[in-house]
Design a protein around this motif. Structure first.
Motif, PDB file in Angstrom:
ATOM      1  N   MET A   1       0.825  -1.206   0.000  1.00 54.77           N
ATOM      2  CA  MET A   1       0.000   0.000   0.000  1.00 54.77           C
ATOM      3  C   MET A   1       0.860   1.256   0.000  1.00 54.77           C
ATOM      4  O   MET A   1       0.552   2.234  -0.696  1.00 54.77           O
ATOM      5  CB  MET A   1      -0.925  -0.008   1.208  1.00 54.77           C
ATOM      6  N   ALA A   2       1.949   1.246   0.762  1.00 54.53           N
ATOM      7  CA  ALA A   2       2.821   2.420   0.818  1.00 54.53           C
ATOM      8  C   ALA A   2       3.502   2.668  -0.520  1.00 54.53           C
ATOM      9  O   ALA A   2       3.604   3.817  -0.976  1.00 54.53           O
ATOM     10  CB  ALA A   2       3.862   2.236   1.926  1.00 54.53           C
ATOM     11  N   VAL A   3       3.961   1.607  -1.175  1.00 52.70           N
ATOM     12  CA  VAL A   3       4.607   1.765  -2.481  1.00 52.70           C
ATOM     13  C   VAL A   3       3.602   2.258  -3.519  1.00 52.70           C
ATOM     14  O   VAL A   3       3.919   3.109  -4.361  1.00 52.70           O
ATOM     15  CB  VAL A   3       5.261   0.438  -2.912  1.00 52.70           C
ATOM     16  N   ALA A   4       2.377   1.723  -3.486  1.00 47.53           N
ATOM     17  CA  ALA A   4       1.339   2.182  -4.415  1.00 47.53           C
ATOM     18  C   ALA A   4       1.020   3.659  -4.184  1.00 47.53           C
ATOM     19  O   ALA A   4       0.828   4.426  -5.143  1.00 47.53           O
ATOM     20  CB  ALA A   4       0.083   1.334  -4.263  1.00 47.53           C
ATOM     21  N   GLY A   5       0.964   4.075  -2.923  1.00 50.25           N
ATOM     22  CA  GLY A   5       0.718   5.479  -2.630  1.00 50.25           C
ATOM     23  C   GLY A   5       1.841   6.372  -3.110  1.00 50.25           C
ATOM     24  O   GLY A   5       1.598   7.453  -3.670  1.00 50.25           O
ATOM     25  N   TRP A   6       3.082   5.917  -2.920  1.00 55.88           N
ATOM     26  CA  TRP A   6       4.219   6.717  -3.402  1.00 55.88           C
ATOM     27  C   TRP A   6       4.203   6.821  -4.922  1.00 55.88           C
ATOM     28  O   TRP A   6       4.466   7.902  -5.488  1.00 55.88           O
ATOM     29  CB  TRP A   6       5.520   6.073  -2.924  1.00 55.88           C
ATOM     30  N   ALA A   7       3.885   5.735  -5.620  1.00 54.96           N
ATOM     31  CA  ALA A   7       3.808   5.772  -7.081  1.00 54.96           C
ATOM     32  C   ALA A   7       2.706   6.729  -7.546  1.00 54.96           C
ATOM     33  O   ALA A   7       2.869   7.452  -8.540  1.00 54.96           O
ATOM     34  CB  ALA A   7       3.559   4.367  -7.627  1.00 54.96           C
ATOM     35  N   ALA A   8       1.579   6.764  -6.838  1.00 55.03           N
ATOM     36  CA  ALA A   8       0.509   7.687  -7.192  1.00 55.03           C
ATOM     37  C   ALA A   8       0.937   9.141  -6.991  1.00 55.03           C
ATOM     38  O   ALA A   8       0.589  10.023  -7.794  1.00 55.03           O
ATOM     39  CB  ALA A   8      -0.737   7.388  -6.361  1.00 55.03           C
ATOM     40  N   LEU A   9       1.698   9.410  -5.953  1.00 54.78           N
ATOM     41  CA  LEU A   9       2.198  10.768  -5.728  1.00 54.78           C
ATOM     42  C   LEU A   9       3.161  11.198  -6.825  1.00 54.78           C
ATOM     43  O   LEU A   9       3.130  12.354  -7.282  1.00 54.78           O
ATOM     44  CB  LEU A   9       2.882  10.857  -4.362  1.00 54.78           C
ATOM     45  N   VAL A  10       4.021  10.280  -7.266  1.00 52.90           N
ATOM     46  CA  VAL A  10       4.948  10.597  -8.354  1.00 52.90           C
ATOM     47  C   VAL A  10       4.181  10.858  -9.652  1.00 52.90           C
ATOM     48  O   VAL A  10       4.501  11.778 -10.414  1.00 52.90           O
ATOM     49  CB  VAL A  10       5.972   9.463  -8.527  1.00 52.90           C
ATOM     50  N   ALA A  11       3.151  10.043  -9.908  1.00 46.58           N
ATOM     51  CA  ALA A  11       2.335  10.259 -11.106  1.00 46.58           C
ATOM     52  C   ALA A  11       1.602  11.593 -11.048  1.00 46.58           C
ATOM     53  O   ALA A  11       1.504  12.311 -12.049  1.00 46.58           O
ATOM     54  CB  ALA A  11       1.341   9.114 -11.266  1.00 46.58           C
ATOM     55  N   ALA A  12       1.079  11.942  -9.879  1.00 55.24           N
ATOM     56  CA  ALA A  12       0.408  13.236  -9.731  1.00 55.24           C
ATOM     57  C   ALA A  12       1.374  14.391  -9.940  1.00 55.24           C
ATOM     58  O   ALA A  12       1.007  15.435 -10.484  1.00 55.24           O
ATOM     59  CB  ALA A  12      -0.241  13.325  -8.352  1.00 55.24           C
ATOM     60  N   LEU A  13       2.607  14.207  -9.513  1.00 50.57           N
ATOM     61  CA  LEU A  13       3.617  15.254  -9.701  1.00 50.57           C
ATOM     62  C   LEU A  13       3.874  15.522 -11.175  1.00 50.57           C
ATOM     63  O   LEU A  13       4.115  16.661 -11.577  1.00 50.57           O
ATOM     64  CB  LEU A  13       4.911  14.841  -8.994  1.00 50.57           C
ATOM     65  N   ALA A  14       3.800  14.491 -12.005  1.00 48.22           N
ATOM     66  CA  ALA A  14       4.122  14.636 -13.424  1.00 48.22           C
ATOM     67  C   ALA A  14       2.927  15.050 -14.271  1.00 48.22           C
ATOM     68  O   ALA A  14       3.102  15.670 -15.327  1.00 48.22           O
ATOM     69  CB  ALA A  14       4.698  13.324 -13.958  1.00 48.22           C
ATOM     70  N   LEU A  15       1.714  14.715 -13.856  1.00 53.66           N
ATOM     71  CA  LEU A  15       0.536  14.995 -14.675  1.00 53.66           C
ATOM     72  C   LEU A  15       0.193  16.493 -14.668  1.00 53.66           C
ATOM     73  O   LEU A  15       0.403  17.177 -13.667  1.00 53.66           O
ATOM     74  CB  LEU A  15      -0.662  14.202 -14.162  1.00 53.66           C
ATOM     75  N   PRO A  16      -0.364  16.990 -15.789  1.00 57.04           N
ATOM     76  CA  PRO A  16      -0.719  18.414 -15.856  1.00 57.04           C
ATOM     77  C   PRO A  16      -2.149  18.725 -15.444  1.00 57.04           C
ATOM     78  O   PRO A  16      -2.563  19.890 -15.502  1.00 57.04           O
ATOM     79  CB  PRO A  16      -0.509  18.745 -17.343  1.00 57.04           C
TER      80      PRO A  16
END
Length: 216
Positions: A13-28
Motif C-alpha cells: 500500500m505504501a509503495v502504491a501510494g508513493w507511485a501515485a504521488l509521483v504520477a500526480a507530480l508529473a501529470l498536468p
C-alpha cells in the motif's frame, strides 16, 4: 505468518501510494477549466499542472507549454512542487529501509528487535512522504476553492479540481495507511522479540556441598 502478511500488505500500500504521488507530480491535470457559467465556451479546456499548462480542443488536439520562469510562479505552486519532490525522494529511501527490516527478508542483522526497528523506520519515512503529499494536495486544492468562490475572479478564469489532484490525495492516503500498518506491525513484533528466540533457560538447582558420607 500473519505478521509477515501484514508487513507485506503495508509495504504494498505504501509503495502504491508513493507511485501515485509521483504520477500526480508529473501529470498536468491539477486544475481544469470550470464550466459553471452560462456563457462559457466548452470548445477549449485549459489544464494547469505543476510544470506546464495545456489546452485541449474539441477536435482532440492537445498543446502544452512548460512554465518559463520558476520565480514568477505563484507561491502555492512552488510550495506544492517542493513538497511533492521531497515526498518522491523519500519513497525509494523508505522502500529500501522497510525491505531491509521486514520479517521475510534476510538483510542485515537476524535479531528480531533490530529488524523490527529498521522496518518501523521505513514505515515512518512512508508516513512522512504521505504527510508531505497530503499537505501539498490540500494546499493546492484550497487555493482552487478560494479562487472559485472569489467574486473578483472572472468566470472564464475559474478552475475546478483535476485528476492529478485526486490522485495526489489518494496516493497520500495510501502512503499514510501503508506506512502506519508497517510501523505498527513492526513495533508489535519488537515487543515480542525476546520471546521469539526461544524459552529461557531453566535455572540449575544449587549444588550441595559434599558430605562426609560420600567418601565412605
Amino acid at each position: 505468518m500473519a505478521h509477515g502478511g501484514l508487513q507485506a500488505l503495508g509495504l504494498a500500500m505504501a509503495v502504491a501510494g508513493w507511485a501515485a504521488l509521483v504520477a500526480a507530480l508529473a501529470l498536468p491535470q491539477w486544475e481544469v477549466s470550470s464550466f459553471a457559467g452560462d456563457n462559457i465556451i466548452t470548445a477549449m479546456v485549459t489544464m494547469k499542472g505543476l510544470w506546464m499548462s495545456c489546452v485541449s480542443t474539441s477536435t482532440g488536439q492537445l498543446q502544452c507549454k512548460s512554465y518559463d520562469s520558476i520565480l514568477a510562479l505563484p507561491g502555492h505552486l512552488q510550495a506544492t512542487r517542493a513538497l511533492l519532490v521531497v515526498s518522491g525522494v523519500l519513497g525509494p529511501l523508505a522502500l529500501g529501509v522497510a525491505v531491509g527490516g521486514m520479517k521475510c527478508t534476510r538483510c542485515g542483522d537476524d535479531d528480531p528487535r533490530k529488524k523490527a526497528s529498521v522496518a518501523s523506520a521505513g514505515g515512518a519515512l512512508f508516513i512522512l512522504a504521505g504527510l508531505l503529499g497530503l499537505v501539498a494536495s490540500s494546499w493546492y486544492g484550497h487555493r482552487i476553492v478560494t479562487d472559485f468562490y472569489n467574486p473578483t475572479v472572472p468566470v472564464n478564469y475559474k478552475f475546478e479540481f483535476g485528476t492529478a489532484l485526486f490522485l495526489g490525495w489518494a496516493g497520500a492516503a495510501l502512503a499514510l495507511l501503508g506506512g502506519s500498518l508497517l510501523a505498527s506491525s513492526c513495533c508489535s513484533r519488537g515487543g515480542r522479540g525476546a520471546s521469539a528466540r526461544g524459552y529461557p533457560r531453566a535455572k540449575s538447582p544449587p549444588q550441595r556441598p559434599p558430605s562426609n558420607r560420600e567418601f565412605v
